[in-house]
Design a protein around this motif. Structure first.
Motif, PDB file in Angstrom:
ATOM      1  N   PRO A  93       0.824  -1.221   0.000  1.00 15.54           N
ATOM      2  CA  PRO A  93       0.000   0.000   0.000  1.00 15.54           C
ATOM      3  C   PRO A  93       0.859   1.273   0.000  1.00 15.54           C
ATOM      4  O   PRO A  93       0.375   2.341  -0.365  1.00 15.54           O
ATOM      5  CB  PRO A  93      -0.804  -0.094   1.306  1.00 15.54           C
ATOM      6  N   THR A  94       2.126   1.111   0.380  1.00 14.43           N
ATOM      7  CA  THR A  94       3.013   2.291   0.399  1.00 14.43           C
ATOM      8  C   THR A  94       4.034   2.235  -0.735  1.00 14.43           C
ATOM      9  O   THR A  94       5.113   2.841  -0.652  1.00 14.43           O
ATOM     10  CB  THR A  94       3.748   2.397   1.760  1.00 14.43           C
ATOM     11  N   TYR A  95       3.720   1.473  -1.787  1.00 20.68           N
ATOM     12  CA  TYR A  95       4.588   1.378  -2.974  1.00 20.68           C
ATOM     13  C   TYR A  95       4.914   2.768  -3.503  1.00 20.68           C
ATOM     14  O   TYR A  95       4.009   3.607  -3.685  1.00 20.68           O
ATOM     15  CB  TYR A  95       3.854   0.569  -4.033  1.00 20.68           C
ATOM     16  N   GLY A  96       6.201   3.002  -3.727  1.00 24.03           N
ATOM     17  CA  GLY A  96       6.649   4.289  -4.269  1.00 24.03           C
ATOM     18  C   GLY A  96       6.794   5.372  -3.228  1.00 24.03           C
ATOM     19  O   GLY A  96       7.247   6.483  -3.528  1.00 24.03           O
ATOM     20  N   GLN A  97       6.438   5.066  -1.979  1.00 18.79           N
ATOM     21  CA  GLN A  97       6.561   6.078  -0.922  1.00 18.79           C
ATOM     22  C   GLN A  97       7.917   5.951  -0.228  1.00 18.79           C
ATOM     23  O   GLN A  97       8.566   4.924  -0.299  1.00 18.79           O
ATOM     24  CB  GLN A  97       5.420   5.915   0.094  1.00 18.79           C
ATOM     25  N   TRP A  98       8.312   6.999   0.467  1.00 21.43           N
ATOM     26  CA  TRP A  98       9.589   7.000   1.191  1.00 21.43           C
ATOM     27  C   TRP A  98       9.329   7.353   2.645  1.00 21.43           C
ATOM     28  O   TRP A  98       8.301   7.953   2.997  1.00 21.43           O
ATOM     29  CB  TRP A  98      10.578   7.990   0.580  1.00 21.43           C
ATOM     30  N   VAL A  99      10.258   6.983   3.498  1.00 18.44           N
ATOM     31  CA  VAL A  99      10.239   7.385   4.905  1.00 18.44           C
ATOM     32  C   VAL A  99      11.671   7.740   5.287  1.00 18.44           C
ATOM     33  O   VAL A  99      12.624   7.119   4.787  1.00 18.44           O
ATOM     34  CB  VAL A  99       9.675   6.260   5.804  1.00 18.44           C
ATOM     35  N   GLY A 100      11.811   8.797   6.115  1.00 12.84           N
ATOM     36  CA  GLY A 100      13.150   9.227   6.523  1.00 12.84           C
ATOM     37  C   GLY A 100      13.195   9.471   8.015  1.00 12.84           C
ATOM     38  O   GLY A 100      12.209   9.944   8.605  1.00 12.84           O
ATOM     39  N   VAL A 101      14.326   9.118   8.626  1.00 12.96           N
ATOM     40  CA  VAL A 101      14.499   9.370  10.059  1.00 12.96           C
ATOM     41  C   VAL A 101      15.917   9.854  10.317  1.00 12.96           C
ATOM     42  O   VAL A 101      16.845   9.522   9.562  1.00 12.96           O
ATOM     43  CB  VAL A 101      14.267   8.091  10.909  1.00 12.96           C
ATOM     44  N   TRP A 102      16.064  10.659  11.359  1.00 13.22           N
ATOM     45  CA  TRP A 102      17.403  11.062  11.797  1.00 13.22           C
ATOM     46  C   TRP A 102      17.983   9.972  12.687  1.00 13.22           C
ATOM     47  O   TRP A 102      17.302   9.483  13.605  1.00 13.22           O
ATOM     48  CB  TRP A 102      17.321  12.374  12.574  1.00 13.22           C
ATOM     49  N   LEU A 103      19.208   9.571  12.392  1.00 13.17           N
ATOM     50  CA  LEU A 103      19.927   8.616  13.243  1.00 13.17           C
ATOM     51  C   LEU A 103      21.219   9.294  13.677  1.00 13.17           C
ATOM     52  O   LEU A 103      21.869   9.971  12.863  1.00 13.17           O
ATOM     53  CB  LEU A 103      20.260   7.332  12.473  1.00 13.17           C
ATOM     54  N   ASN A 104      21.579   9.113  14.950  1.00 12.67           N
ATOM     55  CA  ASN A 104      22.826   9.743  15.404  1.00 12.67           C
ATOM     56  C   ASN A 104      23.483   8.909  16.486  1.00 12.67           C
ATOM     57  O   ASN A 104      22.909   7.940  16.994  1.00 12.67           O
ATOM     58  CB  ASN A 104      22.554  11.175  15.889  1.00 12.67           C
ATOM     59  N   ALA A 105      24.698   9.302  16.827  1.00 10.03           N
ATOM     60  CA  ALA A 105      25.520   8.527  17.768  1.00 10.03           C
ATOM     61  C   ALA A 105      25.191   8.857  19.215  1.00 10.03           C
ATOM     62  O   ALA A 105      25.807   8.325  20.127  1.00 10.03           O
ATOM     63  CB  ALA A 105      26.994   8.800  17.502  1.00 10.03           C
ATOM     64  N   GLU A 106      24.199   9.761  19.407  1.00 12.97           N
ATOM     65  CA  GLU A 106      23.797  10.084  20.790  1.00 12.97           C
ATOM     66  C   GLU A 106      22.662   9.177  21.266  1.00 12.97           C
ATOM     67  O   GLU A 106      22.719   8.585  22.315  1.00 12.97           O
ATOM     68  CB  GLU A 106      23.332  11.556  20.869  1.00 12.97           C
ATOM     69  N   THR A 107      21.627   9.062  20.398  1.00 14.68           N
ATOM     70  CA  THR A 107      20.462   8.261  20.818  1.00 14.68           C
ATOM     71  C   THR A 107      20.710   6.776  20.598  1.00 14.68           C
ATOM     72  O   THR A 107      20.061   5.937  21.194  1.00 14.68           O
ATOM     73  CB  THR A 107      19.217   8.667  20.011  1.00 14.68           C
ATOM     74  N   HIS A 108      21.629   6.458  19.644  1.00 12.67           N
ATOM     75  CA  HIS A 108      21.890   5.052  19.287  1.00 12.67           C
ATOM     76  C   HIS A 108      20.666   4.371  18.678  1.00 12.67           C
ATOM     77  O   HIS A 108      20.598   3.144  18.636  1.00 12.67           O
ATOM     78  CB  HIS A 108      22.378   4.253  20.498  1.00 12.67           C
ATOM     79  N   HIS A 109      19.722   5.170  18.207  1.00  9.02           N
ATOM     80  CA  HIS A 109      18.556   4.552  17.560  1.00  9.02           C
ATOM     81  C   HIS A 109      19.013   3.816  16.302  1.00  9.02           C
ATOM     82  O   HIS A 109      20.008   4.191  15.671  1.00  9.02           O
ATOM     83  CB  HIS A 109      17.518   5.615  17.184  1.00  9.02           C
ATOM     84  N   GLN A 110      18.265   2.775  15.952  1.00  9.14           N
ATOM     85  CA  GLN A 110      18.597   1.963  14.787  1.00  9.14           C
ATOM     86  C   GLN A 110      17.388   1.882  13.860  1.00  9.14           C
ATOM     87  O   GLN A 110      16.241   1.981  14.315  1.00  9.14           O
ATOM     88  CB  GLN A 110      18.998   0.543  15.224  1.00  9.14           C
ATOM     89  N   LEU A 111      17.654   1.709  12.579  1.00  8.72           N
ATOM     90  CA  LEU A 111      16.564   1.609  11.610  1.00  8.72           C
ATOM     91  C   LEU A 111      16.609   0.227  10.964  1.00  8.72           C
ATOM     92  O   LEU A 111      17.658  -0.181  10.448  1.00  8.72           O
ATOM     93  CB  LEU A 111      16.685   2.689  10.541  1.00  8.72           C
ATOM     94  N   TRP A 112      15.470  -0.463  11.011  1.00 12.61           N
ATOM     95  CA  TRP A 112      15.332  -1.741  10.297  1.00 12.61           C
ATOM     96  C   TRP A 112      14.595  -1.470   8.994  1.00 12.61           C
ATOM     97  O   TRP A 112      13.486  -0.928   8.986  1.00 12.61           O
ATOM     98  CB  TRP A 112      14.557  -2.768  11.133  1.00 12.61           C
ATOM     99  N   ILE A 113      15.269  -1.828   7.874  1.00  7.73           N
ATOM    100  CA  ILE A 113      14.662  -1.677   6.546  1.00  7.73           C
ATOM    101  C   ILE A 113      14.619  -3.071   5.918  1.00  7.73           C
ATOM    102  O   ILE A 113      15.662  -3.667   5.672  1.00  7.73           O
ATOM    103  CB  ILE A 113      15.479  -0.733   5.655  1.00  7.73           C
ATOM    104  N   PRO A 114      13.416  -3.618   5.678  1.00 10.11           N
ATOM    105  CA  PRO A 114      13.342  -4.972   5.121  1.00 10.11           C
ATOM    106  C   PRO A 114      13.755  -4.998   3.654  1.00 10.11           C
ATOM    107  O   PRO A 114      13.913  -3.947   3.020  1.00 10.11           O
ATOM    108  CB  PRO A 114      11.862  -5.343   5.276  1.00 10.11           C
TER     109      PRO A 114
END
Ligand SMILES: Cc1cn([C@H]2C[C@H](O)[C@@H](COP(=O)(O)OP(=O)(O)O[C@H]3O[C@H](C)C(=O)[C@H](O)[C@H]3O)O2)c(=O)[nH]c1=O
Length: 182
Positions: A93-114
């Motif tokens: 349903p989200t074909y052709g759509q994009w998503v963006g997030v800020w990642l940095n070395a402070e929060t250590h957040h991680q992004l999983w992209i299948p």
């Protein structure tokens, strides 16, 4: 405890690991298979770890493999990047759509992209070092580059000035000219 935040494209997940901080610094489990499976419900097998370093203004992407698509778990160990995933799955349903997030070395957040997504990032900080795990091996003959500023996808990159691109990325192809997924 691994917290998960689904994003505008629900299969792309922002993971927030538990960071243990004390007077010495910090410790956290950057990957734990059992915790990842419990938090995401996904059974993944990473076969390759990647590490890239980039200067400010570099934009790497938008890349993906088609015959051997890679799921990617991305994190930043120095600096800050804007990380983008583009859905190339025609049945989605989200074909052709994009998503963006800020990642940095402070929060250590991680992004999983299948698998099924193109991936890229832009470097905001003076330098950035990015580590990411992949669920299949690199195959240079199977690599595709979606043009970073393709007008159909229209990623809203938070650029300040022209990005620094590899020759390959300058030759990225439009959305309609790259192979997609079922
Ligand atoms: C990706 C890769 C590259 N290489 C070699 C091939 C080149 O000689 C050199 C640089 O490759 P490239 O310019 O493709 O690197 P990036 O532009 O950072 O590419 C990556 O950037 C985006 C953000 C991604 O998500 C992909 O994982 C990957 O395509 O490393 C390898 O030996 N193994 C690999 O897995």
């Amino acid at each position: 405890m691994l917290k998960v935040q689904p994003l505008a494209i629900p299969e792309v997940l922002l993971l927030e690991p538990q960071i243990f901080r004390d007077q010495r610094g910090f410790f956290f489990e950057s990957f734990n298979q059992r915790a990842f499976m419990a938090a995401t419900g996904l059974e993944v097998n990473f076969v390759q770890d990647n590490h890239s370093a980039s200067q400010q203004g570099v934009l790497r992407g938008l890349h993906y493999q088609h015959q051997q698509p890679q799921g990617k778990l991305i994190r930043v160990i120095e600096g800050e990047i804007f990380d983008v995933a583009v859905d190339l799955r025609q049945s989605s349903p989200t074909y052709g759509q994009w998503v963006g997030v800020w990642l940095n070395a402070e929060t250590h957040h991680q992004l999983w992209i299948p698998a099924g997504f193109a991936h890229g990032f832009w470097v905001k900080s003076a330098t950035a070092q990015v580590l990411y795990k992949a669920t299949d091996y690199y195959n240079p003959g199977d690599e595709h580059t979606l043009l970073w500023n393709d007008p159909t996808v229209a990623v809203d990159w938070p650029l300040s000035g022209e990005p620094l691109l590899s020759a390959k990325d300058q030759q990225g192809k439009p959305f309609g000219c790259v192979p997609h997924f079922a």
